[in-house]
Design a protein around this motif. Sequence first.
Motif, short mmCIF file in Angstrom:
data_model
loop_
_atom_site.label_atom_id
_atom_site.label_comp_id
_atom_site.label_asym_id
_atom_site.label_seq_id
_atom_site.Cartn_x
_atom_site.Cartn_y
_atom_site.Cartn_z
N THR A 84 3.82 144.69 88.69
CA THR A 84 2.90 145.44 89.54
C THR A 84 3.54 145.59 90.91
O THR A 84 3.54 144.67 91.72
CB THR A 84 1.54 144.72 89.65
OG1 THR A 84 0.98 144.57 88.33
CG2 THR A 84 0.57 145.51 90.51
N ALA A 123 6.78 152.33 82.58
CA ALA A 123 6.14 151.03 82.33
C ALA A 123 5.89 150.83 80.84
O ALA A 123 5.52 151.77 80.13
CB ALA A 123 4.83 150.94 83.09
N ILE A 182 -0.16 149.87 89.92
CA ILE A 182 0.94 150.72 89.47
C ILE A 182 2.05 149.79 89.01
O ILE A 182 2.48 148.90 89.75
CB ILE A 182 1.44 151.64 90.60
CG1 ILE A 182 0.36 152.66 90.98
CG2 ILE A 182 2.73 152.35 90.19
CD1 ILE A 182 0.73 153.53 92.17
N VAL A 183 2.51 149.99 87.78
CA VAL A 183 3.45 149.09 87.12
C VAL A 183 4.78 149.81 86.91
O VAL A 183 4.80 150.99 86.55
CB VAL A 183 2.88 148.60 85.77
CG1 VAL A 183 3.84 147.64 85.08
CG2 VAL A 183 1.52 147.94 85.98
N VAL A 186 0.37 148.80 80.99
CA VAL A 186 -0.36 149.85 81.71
C VAL A 186 -1.86 149.57 81.62
O VAL A 186 -2.41 149.41 80.53
CB VAL A 186 -0.05 151.25 81.13
CG1 VAL A 186 -0.90 152.30 81.81
CG2 VAL A 186 1.44 151.57 81.29
N SER A 198 2.28 154.86 86.39
CA SER A 198 2.99 153.77 85.71
C SER A 198 3.77 154.30 84.51
O SER A 198 4.95 153.93 84.31
CB SER A 198 2.00 152.70 85.26
OG SER A 198 1.35 152.09 86.36
#
Length: 256
Positions: free
Chosen positions: A195, A233, A188-189, A238, A228
Amino acid sequence: YLAHHHEGRSLSHLATDLGLPMSSTHDLMQALLEIGAVRLAGPRSYALGPRAVSLGLLVADSLDLRKVARPHLRGLSEEINENVYLALRTGDDVVYADRYEGSQLLSVVIQMGGGRPLHGSAVGKLITAFNPELESRVLSSAHLEQLTPFTLARREQLRAEYAAIRERGYSVSDGESVEGIIGLATPIVDADGATVAAVHVSAPRGRLSDDRLPVVVAGMAAVGATVSRQLGAPADDVVAMTLDDVVAREKARRSA
């Protein structure tokens, strides 16, 4: 203060930066050590401990990450019928901030807020692989604990594993944390392209066959990508994968 210094801070830095007497700072750190809210990061050096995250979960509804991730984690758990976790990093540990349980009779239940070493779990390896500074710290650690006979505790092994994770876009731990258990993690960004968390699934090896594991990972990757994007993001950061992508990458991983 310590949340902004993951690497830890010395007692003298703490006292100076917080404007506290050295004796009071020492007493405070000892009290926090006793309840596990901080941990020793070196001689007279302190960093956040897993207990600090556990306490933080009491007010975690204010955290956007959990709010954003929650419905997607629940949906994935219902889809794959496995326990699904939201995992975060705190200092040199992985902690679990949310969980949705499947209906399997035999499941892997991880304690909320409980910590695991970064090198000894799928989530820890994933987050480390996408953080060059953290990777350097882990690889230069004086001691890497051998949690099971399968833990990657040699630096050359870990260095190769981190490179492979970056190439694949997800992490697999096969008996490295608990024998007989496979752990999976997808990133998950956040809006900065970092991250910051992971979607995590752990299950007995027998339930994650060569055919089923790619299905689970593809579902996890889709959730990670969705969360994300909702966190803002950058598109290039992603990690999105189709089932065919995962099948191909799993063939390559198993043959390596």
